[in-house]
Every structure is written in structure tokens, then in C-alpha cells.
Design an enzyme around this catalytic site. Structure first.
Site, PDB file in Angstrom:
ATOM      1  N   SER A 143       0.871  -1.175   0.000  1.00 45.36           N
ATOM      2  CA  SER A 143       0.000   0.000   0.000  1.00 45.36           C
ATOM      3  C   SER A 143       0.905   1.221   0.000  1.00 45.36           C
ATOM      4  O   SER A 143       2.080   1.126   0.375  1.00 45.36           O
ATOM      5  CB  SER A 143      -0.874   0.006   1.264  1.00 45.36           C
ATOM      6  OG  SER A 143      -1.511   1.265   1.458  1.00 45.36           O
ATOM      7  N   TYR A 156      -2.334  -0.827  10.531  1.00 47.68           N
ATOM      8  CA  TYR A 156      -2.288  -1.038   9.081  1.00 47.68           C
ATOM      9  C   TYR A 156      -0.956  -0.558   8.508  1.00 47.68           C
ATOM     10  O   TYR A 156      -0.297  -1.272   7.745  1.00 47.68           O
ATOM     11  CB  TYR A 156      -3.451  -0.301   8.422  1.00 47.68           C
ATOM     12  CG  TYR A 156      -3.596  -0.567   6.942  1.00 47.68           C
ATOM     13  CD1 TYR A 156      -4.136  -1.768   6.479  1.00 47.68           C
ATOM     14  CD2 TYR A 156      -3.204   0.376   5.988  1.00 47.68           C
ATOM     15  CE1 TYR A 156      -4.275  -2.014   5.123  1.00 47.68           C
ATOM     16  CE2 TYR A 156      -3.333   0.143   4.635  1.00 47.68           C
ATOM     17  CZ  TYR A 156      -3.880  -1.057   4.205  1.00 47.68           C
ATOM     18  OH  TYR A 156      -4.009  -1.297   2.859  1.00 47.68           O
TER      19      TYR A 156
END
Length: 267
Positions: A143, A156
């Protein structure tokens, strides 16, 4: 195209979103597809049917809960019996937004287990056989949050930074496996920015509430804040990049993290 004819690809979290898109693109290049996810029978059947329709000569569904190491080990053994994964795409991921003060241990443990530990276990179990064959591709779907931070996403961001770092280590350990002719063994990350998937729906809706529930305005506001192109990516675009990384001519592309983020991480 039959670029991947004779190859088998395992894509975790591939019953929807980026994972399914990657599976379909690789299927279109001739790969057998090991579809994976936590899904009911109907969703699993739909995903397998979709990759077959996209061109996969064979497809099979695996339902391992990647929070459980024993289940990952069982799945990898089953895939090995099925012929073994020449291509491993670690796509399974979860996210929950919360401040450091509000995040709890359960949230941390779940996100780290799915986003980082699961990839560690599939890689440690899958890479040795790739090295023996002289060809292997590991593509970890990271990501932009594996490259930059963002508030309210500590677990995350930690998981994705860890995934990027772990991929570099694996790339170094397997860099000399195989040859140019066989294709070698490479380990890379793709780092998507805003992509049209279910994982961003909660953030979109939260932002839309600021505009009286207008989803389009919510998306536009998110993009304006982070992504200079002000365009989202379609999941199949991630799939096309994954396919390129699978080509033999990408044998020297390893240890890289490639952003698909409209300039987000260039700022």
C-alpha cells in the site's frame, strides 16, 4: 496470450477486489489459479467461475483462515500437491481505522496476522520450491501506507511497512536463484493508492457524511487530499502490473516497491 502457460498462481484474498482482478489477469495469460478467501460456497464458486472464464485452464478454491498458521501450512501443502505455486500473490488484507489511543490489542493482532504474518508464512513455505525450479514470483500487495504514514492507521501502516521490509529481505535471499533463461526468483511489492475496492468503503462513507451523504463528493475530497492525479485506480490495473512482474524479462526486477498512487508518494 499464453505467457504463463504451465504456471500456477496462488492469490490470497482473491474472491473479490484487487485479488480477484489479479487472478483474472493472470488467468488470461494462461496460468492455473488457486483462488483463496473466506467465502461462502456461492461466492467461492463465482470467483472460480470468473477466473475460468478469464482463461484459466484450471482453478481451485482454498478457504484457509490466514490468521491461523496451521491452516496456512495445510493450504500450502495442498497447493504443493496440486503442482505447487510458481507465482504467489499475497493480497489478503484487512484494515480498521482508529487512533492509537482507541486501537485495542485485538485490532492490532488481527491486522498484523492477516497483512504481515500470513505473507511471512506463505513465503517461507513457497519460496524454496520456486528456487528449486529456477522460476518464481512473489508479489506482495502492500500500500502507499507501506511507504508513508497516515493518522488513525497505526496497525495497518505498521503491517504494510513490515511487508515492504520483509519483501526486501526475501528478494536478497533468493536473488541468485535460477537464471535469465529460467526467469529467476523475484520478490516485489505493489503499493496501490486509492483503488476501487471494498476496503476503502468505510473511509469513503465517513467522508461523504461531511457532504450530506454525497459519495461522489466524498471520493473527490479524499483524492484531492492525497492523490494528485485525482483518479482512482481500477483493480485490473494492479493485475496488469502483476502480470508484467511475472514475465521472464522481469528477472532483474526484485526487491522493488512500485507505487500505483497517482503521485501520492512523490509529494
Amino acid at each position: 496470450m499464453s505467457t504463463l502457460s504451465g504456471k500456477t498462481a496462488l492469490i490470497t484474498g482473491s474472491v473479490q477486489g484487487i485479488g480477484l482482478a489479479v487472478a483474472k489477469v493472470l488467468a488470461g495469460a494462461g496460468a492455473r489459479i488457486a483462488v483463496h478467501g473466506l467465502a461462502d460456497a456461492q461466492q467461492a464458486e463465482a470467483a472460480v467461475s470468473a477466473v475460468r472464464s478469464a482463461g484459466a485452464p484450471d482453478a481451485r478454491f482454498f478457504d484457509a483462515d490466514v490468521r491461523d498458521v496451521a491452516k496456512i501450512e495445510a493450504m500450502m501443502a495442498e497447493v504443493a500437491e496440486w503442482g505447487g505455486a510458481d507465482i504467489l500473490v499475497n493480497n489478503a488484507g484487512i484494515q480498521k481505522t482508529a487512533s492509537l489511543a482507541d486501537a485495542d490489542a485485538a485490532t492490532w493482532d488481527a491486522i498484523l496476522a492477516v497483512n504481515l504474518s500470513a505473507a511471512f508464512h506463505t513465503m517461507r513455505l513457497g519460496l524454496p520450491a520456486m528456487a528449486e525450479r529456477g522460476f518464481g514470483r512473489v508479489i506482495n500487495i502492500a500500500s502507499v501506507h507501506g511507504l508513508v504514514g497516515s493518522i488513525n492507521k497505526a496497525p495497518y501502516v505498521a503491517s504494510k511497512f513490515g511487508l515492504v521490509g520483509m519483501s526486501k529481505v526475501a528478494a536478497l535471499e533468493y536473488a541468485s536463484a535460477g537464471t535469465r533463461e529460467t526467469g529467476g526468483v523475484t520478490v516485489n511489492c505493489i503499493a496501490p493508492g486509492w483503488t476501487e475496492t471494498a476496503i476503502i468503503e468505510a473511509q469513503v462513507q465517513a467522508r461523504a457524511e461531511q457532504f450530506g451523504g454525497d459519495t461522489e463528493k466524498g471520493i473527490a475530497d479524499l483524492l484531492a487530499e492525497k492523490q494528485p492525479s485525482r483518479r482512482t485506480s481500477a483493480p485490473e490495473e494492479i493485475g496488469e502490473l502483476a502480470l508484467w512482474l511475472c514475465h521472464r524479462h522481469a528477472h532483474n526486477v526484485t526487491g522493488a516497491t512500485i507505487p500505483v498512487d497517482g503521485g501520492w508518494t512523490a509529494q
